[in-house]
Design a protein around this motif. Structure first.
Motif, PDB file in Angstrom:
ATOM      1  N   TYR A 142      55.493   2.099  36.721  1.00 50.91           N
ATOM      2  CA  TYR A 142      53.781   1.874  36.017  1.00 50.91           C
ATOM      3  C   TYR A 142      53.408   3.280  35.530  1.00 50.91           C
ATOM      4  CZ  TYR A 142      52.882   4.026  40.364  1.00 50.91           C
ATOM      5  OH  TYR A 142      52.298   4.850  41.657  1.00 50.91           O
ATOM      6  N   GLN A 143      53.642   4.300  35.981  1.00 53.32           N
ATOM      7  CA  GLN A 143      52.839   5.425  35.440  1.00 53.32           C
ATOM      8  C   GLN A 143      53.254   5.753  33.995  1.00 53.32           C
ATOM      9  OE1 GLN A 143      55.607   5.713  37.388  1.00 53.32           O
ATOM     10  NE2 GLN A 143      57.110   6.796  36.468  1.00 53.32           N
ATOM     11  N   LEU A 144      54.194   5.222  33.389  1.00 55.68           N
ATOM     12  CA  LEU A 144      54.405   5.430  31.974  1.00 55.68           C
ATOM     13  C   LEU A 144      53.673   4.554  30.903  1.00 55.68           C
ATOM     14  CD1 LEU A 144      58.392   5.495  32.350  1.00 55.68           C
ATOM     15  CD2 LEU A 144      57.119   7.284  31.955  1.00 55.68           C
ATOM     16  N   TYR A 145      52.978   3.623  31.875  1.00 58.44           N
ATOM     17  CA  TYR A 145      52.082   2.593  30.993  1.00 58.44           C
ATOM     18  C   TYR A 145      50.634   2.563  31.300  1.00 58.44           C
ATOM     19  CZ  TYR A 145      56.920   1.443  30.131  1.00 58.44           C
ATOM     20  OH  TYR A 145      58.517   1.281  29.793  1.00 58.44           O
ATOM     21  N   PHE A 146      50.478   2.971  32.527  1.00 64.78           N
ATOM     22  CA  PHE A 146      49.046   2.574  33.493  1.00 64.78           C
ATOM     23  C   PHE A 146      48.266   3.852  33.514  1.00 64.78           C
ATOM     24  CE2 PHE A 146      51.629  -1.344  33.889  1.00 64.78           C
ATOM     25  CZ  PHE A 146      50.943  -2.222  32.904  1.00 64.78           C
ATOM     26  N   SER A 147      49.102   5.043  33.544  1.00 64.97           N
ATOM     27  CA  SER A 147      48.310   6.300  33.831  1.00 64.97           C
ATOM     28  C   SER A 147      47.447   6.731  33.048  1.00 64.97           C
ATOM     29  CB  SER A 147      49.369   7.458  34.252  1.00 64.97           C
ATOM     30  OG  SER A 147      50.303   7.636  33.134  1.00 64.97           O
ATOM     31  N   GLU A 148      46.699   7.966  33.068  1.00 63.85           N
ATOM     32  CA  GLU A 148      45.579   8.214  31.870  1.00 63.85           C
ATOM     33  C   GLU A 148      46.359   8.787  30.763  1.00 63.85           C
ATOM     34  OE1 GLU A 148      41.925  11.544  31.744  1.00 63.85           O
ATOM     35  OE2 GLU A 148      43.186  11.078  33.530  1.00 63.85           O
ATOM     36  N   GLY A 149      45.899   8.434  29.631  1.00 63.31           N
ATOM     37  CA  GLY A 149      46.485   8.893  28.501  1.00 63.31           C
ATOM     38  C   GLY A 149      47.775   8.241  27.909  1.00 63.31           C
ATOM     39  N   GLU A 150      48.354   6.927  28.545  1.00 63.31           N
ATOM     40  CA  GLU A 150      49.260   6.199  28.285  1.00 63.31           C
ATOM     41  C   GLU A 150      48.650   4.839  27.784  1.00 63.31           C
ATOM     42  OE1 GLU A 150      52.139   7.219  27.996  1.00 63.31           O
ATOM     43  OE2 GLU A 150      51.955   9.070  29.224  1.00 63.31           O
ATOM     44  N   ASN A 151      49.369   4.166  26.820  1.00 63.59           N
ATOM     45  CA  ASN A 151      48.943   2.854  26.455  1.00 63.59           C
ATOM     46  C   ASN A 151      49.750   1.652  27.117  1.00 63.59           C
ATOM     47  OD1 ASN A 151      48.116   0.602  24.850  1.00 63.59           O
ATOM     48  ND2 ASN A 151      48.843   1.610  22.975  1.00 63.59           N
TER      49      ASN A 151
ATOM     50  N   ARG B 270      62.582  -6.387  32.656  1.00 71.35           N
ATOM     51  CA  ARG B 270      61.383  -5.589  32.286  1.00 71.35           C
ATOM     52  C   ARG B 270      60.390  -5.403  33.300  1.00 71.35           C
ATOM     53  NH1 ARG B 270      60.676  -1.440  28.473  1.00 71.35           N
ATOM     54  NH2 ARG B 270      58.687  -1.544  27.778  1.00 71.35           N
ATOM     55  N   LEU B 271      60.082  -6.388  34.007  1.00 75.37           N
ATOM     56  CA  LEU B 271      59.111  -6.544  35.123  1.00 75.37           C
ATOM     57  C   LEU B 271      59.389  -5.312  36.035  1.00 75.37           C
ATOM     58  CD1 LEU B 271      58.280 -10.114  35.821  1.00 75.37           C
ATOM     59  CD2 LEU B 271      56.699  -8.284  34.748  1.00 75.37           C
ATOM     60  N   TYR B 272      60.738  -5.272  36.639  1.00 73.93           N
ATOM     61  CA  TYR B 272      61.155  -4.472  37.484  1.00 73.93           C
ATOM     62  C   TYR B 272      60.964  -2.933  36.912  1.00 73.93           C
ATOM     63  CZ  TYR B 272      64.042  -1.650  41.026  1.00 73.93           C
ATOM     64  OH  TYR B 272      64.354  -0.648  41.786  1.00 73.93           O
ATOM     65  N   HIS B 273      61.394  -2.674  35.782  1.00 71.24           N
ATOM     66  CA  HIS B 273      61.111  -1.270  35.015  1.00 71.24           C
ATOM     67  C   HIS B 273      59.547  -0.873  35.172  1.00 71.24           C
ATOM     68  CE1 HIS B 273      61.261   2.036  32.297  1.00 71.24           C
ATOM     69  NE2 HIS B 273      60.371   1.446  31.551  1.00 71.24           N
TER      70      HIS B 273
ATOM     71  N   ASP C  59      65.589  12.252  35.618  1.00 69.89           N
ATOM     72  CA  ASP C  59      64.258  11.641  35.093  1.00 69.89           C
ATOM     73  C   ASP C  59      63.372  11.256  36.241  1.00 69.89           C
ATOM     74  OD1 ASP C  59      66.376   9.696  35.320  1.00 69.89           O
ATOM     75  OD2 ASP C  59      64.878   8.356  35.384  1.00 69.89           O
ATOM     76  N   GLU C  60      62.104  11.359  35.801  1.00 69.86           N
ATOM     77  CA  GLU C  60      61.065  11.270  36.798  1.00 69.86           C
ATOM     78  C   GLU C  60      61.328   9.963  37.501  1.00 69.86           C
ATOM     79  OE1 GLU C  60      56.190  10.744  37.234  1.00 69.86           O
ATOM     80  OE2 GLU C  60      57.101  11.292  35.092  1.00 69.86           O
ATOM     81  N   ALA C  61      61.263   9.698  38.849  1.00 68.21           N
ATOM     82  CA  ALA C  61      61.332   8.552  39.669  1.00 68.21           C
ATOM     83  C   ALA C  61      60.645   8.739  41.046  1.00 68.21           C
ATOM     84  CB  ALA C  61      62.988   8.334  39.886  1.00 68.21           C
ATOM     85  N   HIS C  62      60.240   7.375  41.559  1.00 70.69           N
ATOM     86  CA  HIS C  62      59.507   7.736  42.837  1.00 70.69           C
ATOM     87  C   HIS C  62      60.636   7.802  43.764  1.00 70.69           C
ATOM     88  CE1 HIS C  62      55.858   6.191  41.212  1.00 70.69           C
ATOM     89  NE2 HIS C  62      56.419   5.246  40.455  1.00 70.69           N
ATOM     90  N   HIS C  63      60.254   8.468  44.948  1.00 74.66           N
ATOM     91  CA  HIS C  63      61.317   8.985  45.960  1.00 74.66           C
ATOM     92  C   HIS C  63      60.516   8.478  47.239  1.00 74.66           C
ATOM     93  CE1 HIS C  63      62.750  11.750  43.004  1.00 74.66           C
ATOM     94  NE2 HIS C  63      63.666  11.935  43.741  1.00 74.66           N
TER      95      HIS C  63
END
Length: 333
Positions: free
Chosen positions: A77-86, A69-72, A227-231
């Motif tokens: 991180y943008q799925l949880y800590f970006s603007e509008g996310e919980n 879970r930590l790795y994910h 899916d969205e991913a860092h490159h």
């Protein structure tokens, strides 16, 4: 008109009264059970005692889940800590999102703790459970099917995966990359079982083979995902991770084979000593068992030394899912 495709479940949750049964979690649980069950069979065949694999898994599994879970969360991180996310959603593991790299890395730490408590060399334990982990990943990947995630590019192949529309995905037919990885993991497990029987792999080399083989498949499967991913330098982060871990696993196999050829003679020293003492007490031998005790202690010490020196093998090989990966909205490896 599409005449053939793999349908997706209408829901990933079945409510048994007030209790929700989530397909993703169910696949993870079944995978863990299979890994422990098969690992126990291999451990007994190597001379260990029944129940040891499960006792150590009590340490390894929780650590693995936290690591996955930590790795994910860190890599997505943008799925949880970006603007509008919980940010609270980062703790909702049942919604998907386990990275095999983190699961294996931190799971190895938990296994090391369990092994140390029982005086068992970690590399021997890792070799025993390696194919079971691959089978567990194969089962766990179907959790992504329940969540309609981890699919690839659009395709019209007869085994295309039908995805329904939602807030974070577009309806259509896509490559079922979760299925590709599931089948690949089954192949990896079979490869490790065959190689272990053929070459008597020891000192963590069976585990390293599992890691290398998994990474080889993960690299091309990851490349297919949309899916969205860092490159990094034009490649997805997980592709680079697979390449690096593959190189480390192969290097470990080569170096280990030169430094510690062969296989451990004793995998559970305390159990072997107890068996020898019991046999001597029963008077079944004419001194042979008792005479073998000093030699057993020497081999035990050698096994303990191999456990410490080969811890790096468990980590070098280690790193995503007992189910993992996550894509789409929340599952990535």
């Amino acid at each position: 008109m599409d005449l053939a495709y793999i349908p997706s479940p209408s829901t990933g949750v079945i409510n048994l009264g007030p209790i929700p049964l989530r397909g993703y979690a169910f696949c993870i649980i079944i995978g863990v059970f299979v890994a422990v069950w098969y690992g126990n069979k291999r451990w007994i065949a190597r001379g260990g005692t029944a129940g040891t694999v499960a006792d150590i898994a009590v340490w390894a599994v929780p650590f693995g889940l936290v690591g996955g879970r930590l790795y994910h969360v860190i890599t997505d991180y943008q799925l949880y800590f970006s603007e509008g996310e919980n940010w609270v959603d980062a703790f909702k593991i049942w919604e998907g999102g386990l990275g095999i790299w983190g699961a294996i890395a931190l799971g190895a730490v938990g296994a090391w703790i369990g092994c140390r408590r029982r005086g068992i060399p970690l590399p021997a334990y890792a070799d025993a459970i390696a194919p079971g982990i691959a089978f567990a990943q194969a089962i766990g990947r179907w959790g992504n099917w329940f969540n309609q995630e981890l699919y690839g590019k659009p395709t019209d192949l007869p085994w295309a995966l039908k995805i329904t529309e939602s807030a974070n995905r577009e309806a259509g037919l896509y490559h079922p990359t979760f299925l590709y990885e599931s089948l690949w993991c089954v192949g990896v497990a079979v490869l490790v079982i065959w190689a272990d029987r053929r070459f008597k792999l020891g000192h963590g080399r069976a585990f390293a083979l599992y890691v290398a083989a998994y990474c080889a498949g993960r690299a091309w499967i990851e490349y297919m995902r949309v899916d969205e991913a860092h490159h990094v330098l034009g490649l997805r982060l997980n592709v680079w991770t697979a390449i690096i871990v593959f190189a480390l696993a192969v290097a470990y196999m080569v170096i280990s084979a030169r430094v510690r050829p062969g296989r451990e003679e004793v995998v559970e020293p305390k159990a072997a000593k107890a068996a020898a003492a019991e046999a001597a007490a029963d008077g079944d031998g004419d001194g042979d068992v008792a005479d073998a005790a000093p030699d057993l202690e020497k081999r035990t010490d050698a096994s303990d030394d191999s456990g410490d020196s080969a811890d790096s093998g468990g980590s070098a090989g280690g790193v995503e899912h007992g189910a993992d990966n996550g894509a789409g909205s929340a599952a990535k490896s």
